[in-house]
Design a protein around this motif. Structure first.
Motif, PDB file in Angstrom:
ATOM      1  N   GLN A  26      32.367  -2.819 -25.707  1.00 53.91           N
ATOM      2  CA  GLN A  26      33.466  -3.282 -24.864  1.00 53.91           C
ATOM      3  C   GLN A  26      33.173  -2.959 -23.407  1.00 53.91           C
ATOM      4  N   GLU A  27      33.843  -3.661 -22.523  1.00 54.83           N
ATOM      5  CA  GLU A  27      33.655  -3.468 -21.093  1.00 54.83           C
ATOM      6  C   GLU A  27      33.956  -2.025 -20.712  1.00 54.83           C
ATOM      7  N   GLY A  28      33.067  -1.437 -19.917  1.00 50.00           N
ATOM      8  CA  GLY A  28      33.234  -0.065 -19.448  1.00 50.00           C
ATOM      9  C   GLY A  28      32.607   0.979 -20.347  1.00 50.00           C
ATOM     10  N   ALA A  29      32.262   0.610 -21.582  1.00 52.87           N
ATOM     11  CA  ALA A  29      31.635   1.559 -22.505  1.00 52.87           C
ATOM     12  C   ALA A  29      30.141   1.636 -22.209  1.00 52.87           C
ATOM     13  N   ARG A  30      29.555   2.817 -22.439  1.00 51.81           N
ATOM     14  CA  ARG A  30      28.108   2.971 -22.266  1.00 51.81           C
ATOM     15  C   ARG A  30      27.416   2.370 -23.480  1.00 51.81           C
ATOM     16  N   ALA A  31      26.554   1.419 -23.242  1.00 51.81           N
ATOM     17  CA  ALA A  31      25.965   0.639 -24.331  1.00 51.81           C
ATOM     18  C   ALA A  31      24.630   1.181 -24.805  1.00 51.81           C
ATOM     19  N   ASP A  32      24.432   1.172 -26.099  1.00 49.45           N
ATOM     20  CA  ASP A  32      23.134   1.325 -26.735  1.00 49.45           C
ATOM     21  C   ASP A  32      22.899  -0.003 -27.437  1.00 49.45           C
ATOM     22  N   LEU A  33      22.029  -0.821 -26.872  1.00 53.29           N
ATOM     23  CA  LEU A  33      21.820  -2.177 -27.378  1.00 53.29           C
ATOM     24  C   LEU A  33      20.343  -2.518 -27.441  1.00 53.29           C
ATOM     25  N   THR A  34      20.028  -3.422 -28.340  1.00 54.06           N
ATOM     26  CA  THR A  34      18.698  -4.012 -28.394  1.00 54.06           C
ATOM     27  C   THR A  34      18.870  -5.521 -28.427  1.00 54.06           C
ATOM     28  N   ALA A  35      18.205  -6.225 -27.516  1.00 52.22           N
ATOM     29  CA  ALA A  35      18.235  -7.683 -27.486  1.00 52.22           C
ATOM     30  C   ALA A  35      17.022  -8.193 -28.253  1.00 52.22           C
ATOM     31  N   ILE A  36      17.291  -9.017 -29.252  1.00 51.82           N
ATOM     32  CA  ILE A  36      16.242  -9.534 -30.119  1.00 51.82           C
ATOM     33  C   ILE A  36      16.190 -11.046 -30.010  1.00 51.82           C
ATOM     34  N   ASP A  37      14.993 -11.586 -29.828  1.00 43.26           N
ATOM     35  CA  ASP A  37      14.779 -13.031 -29.794  1.00 43.26           C
ATOM     36  C   ASP A  37      14.451 -13.483 -31.209  1.00 43.26           C
ATOM     37  N   LEU A  38      15.405 -14.149 -31.855  1.00 40.11           N
ATOM     38  CA  LEU A  38      15.217 -14.582 -33.245  1.00 40.11           C
ATOM     39  C   LEU A  38      14.337 -15.817 -33.370  1.00 40.11           C
ATOM     40  N   ASN A  39      13.968 -16.425 -32.255  1.00 47.04           N
ATOM     41  CA  ASN A  39      13.114 -17.611 -32.278  1.00 47.04           C
ATOM     42  C   ASN A  39      11.657 -17.293 -31.974  1.00 47.04           C
ATOM     43  N   ALA A  40      11.351 -16.056 -31.686  1.00 42.81           N
ATOM     44  CA  ALA A  40       9.981 -15.660 -31.340  1.00 42.81           C
ATOM     45  C   ALA A  40       9.202 -15.294 -32.598  1.00 42.81           C
ATOM     46  N   CYS A  41       7.909 -15.385 -32.519  1.00 42.20           N
ATOM     47  CA  CYS A  41       7.016 -14.890 -33.557  1.00 42.20           C
ATOM     48  C   CYS A  41       6.199 -13.764 -32.949  1.00 42.20           C
ATOM     49  N   SER A  42       6.009 -12.696 -33.690  1.00 46.09           N
ATOM     50  CA  SER A  42       5.218 -11.580 -33.177  1.00 46.09           C
ATOM     51  C   SER A  42       4.518 -10.884 -34.333  1.00 46.09           C
ATOM     52  N   ILE A  43       3.601 -10.001 -33.988  1.00 48.96           N
ATOM     53  CA  ILE A  43       2.864  -9.215 -34.972  1.00 48.96           C
ATOM     54  C   ILE A  43       3.184  -7.753 -34.717  1.00 48.96           C
ATOM     55  N   ILE A  44       3.564  -7.033 -35.760  1.00 46.00           N
ATOM     56  CA  ILE A  44       3.855  -5.603 -35.624  1.00 46.00           C
ATOM     57  C   ILE A  44       2.551  -4.857 -35.399  1.00 46.00           C
ATOM     58  N   ASP A  45       2.484  -4.106 -34.306  1.00 46.98           N
ATOM     59  CA  ASP A  45       1.293  -3.336 -33.941  1.00 46.98           C
ATOM     60  C   ASP A  45       1.724  -1.896 -33.686  1.00 46.98           C
ATOM     61  N   SER A  46       1.471  -1.021 -34.633  1.00 49.50           N
ATOM     62  CA  SER A  46       1.932   0.364 -34.519  1.00 49.50           C
ATOM     63  C   SER A  46       1.308   1.088 -33.320  1.00 49.50           C
ATOM     64  N   ARG A  47       0.177   0.604 -32.811  1.00 50.30           N
ATOM     65  CA  ARG A  47      -0.443   1.238 -31.636  1.00 50.30           C
ATOM     66  C   ARG A  47       0.400   1.032 -30.382  1.00 50.30           C
ATOM     67  N   SER A  48       1.262   0.016 -30.405  1.00 49.30           N
ATOM     68  CA  SER A  48       2.102  -0.255 -29.232  1.00 49.30           C
ATOM     69  C   SER A  48       3.456   0.451 -29.301  1.00 49.30           C
ATOM     70  N   PHE A  49       3.733   1.171 -30.387  1.00 48.79           N
ATOM     71  CA  PHE A  49       5.012   1.866 -30.522  1.00 48.79           C
ATOM     72  C   PHE A  49       5.156   2.903 -29.415  1.00 48.79           C
ATOM     73  N   LEU A  50       6.339   3.003 -28.820  1.00 46.63           N
ATOM     74  CA  LEU A  50       6.598   3.998 -27.786  1.00 46.63           C
ATOM     75  C   LEU A  50       7.058   5.327 -28.367  1.00 46.63           C
ATOM     76  N   SER A  51       7.409   5.340 -29.642  1.00 47.77           N
ATOM     77  CA  SER A  51       7.828   6.587 -30.292  1.00 47.77           C
ATOM     78  C   SER A  51       6.602   7.392 -30.704  1.00 47.77           C
ATOM     79  N   LYS A  52       6.831   8.630 -31.112  1.00 45.28           N
ATOM     80  CA  LYS A  52       5.736   9.474 -31.581  1.00 45.28           C
ATOM     81  C   LYS A  52       5.294   9.083 -32.985  1.00 45.28           C
ATOM     82  N   GLY A  53       6.183   8.423 -33.722  1.00 38.46           N
ATOM     83  CA  GLY A  53       5.861   8.002 -35.081  1.00 38.46           C
ATOM     84  C   GLY A  53       5.184   6.644 -35.089  1.00 38.46           C
ATOM     85  N   HIS A  54       3.990   6.575 -35.623  1.00 37.26           N
ATOM     86  CA  HIS A  54       3.248   5.316 -35.658  1.00 37.26           C
ATOM     87  C   HIS A  54       2.997   4.831 -37.080  1.00 37.26           C
ATOM     88  N   ALA A  55       3.433   5.604 -38.067  1.00 36.96           N
ATOM     89  CA  ALA A  55       3.203   5.215 -39.456  1.00 36.96           C
ATOM     90  C   ALA A  55       4.201   4.143 -39.860  1.00 36.96           C
TER      91      ALA A  55
END
Length: 82
Positions: A26-55
């Motif tokens: 809602q307006e004024g709330a601090r957001a935790d959001l992820t915008a996802i493009d459902l029309n895109a094609c991509s390949i999952i590459d664990s080397r590009s993960f920004l987290s410490k977990g790559h498995a």
């Protein structure tokens, strides 16, 4: 087949409710959001993960979506460089 609405409920809405994390979009709330493009094609590459977990069993998998932006506490923290 699992609908997008059911998937979002299972991965986002229900855990926030169970752990009492709030989360009304809602307006004024601090957001935790992820915008996802459902029309895109991509390949999952664990080397590009920004987290410490790559498995992941999904490394190298072709998927029919792509993350475009992520916000944490209302601030943009990541944007797809494309």
């Amino acid at each position: 087949k699992l609908s997008l609405e059911r998937l979002l409920d299972a991965l986002c809405t229900t855990p926030r409710r169970i752990f009492r994390l709030g989360g009304a979009l809602q307006e004024g709330a601090r957001a935790d959001l992820t915008a996802i493009d459902l029309n895109a094609c991509s390949i999952i590459d664990s080397r590009s993960f920004l987290s410490k977990g790559h498995a992941t069993p999904f490394d190298g998998m072709n998927v029919r979506s792509a993350v475009r932006m992520t916000w944490k506490d209302g601030s943009l923290v990541w944007k797809d460089p494309e």
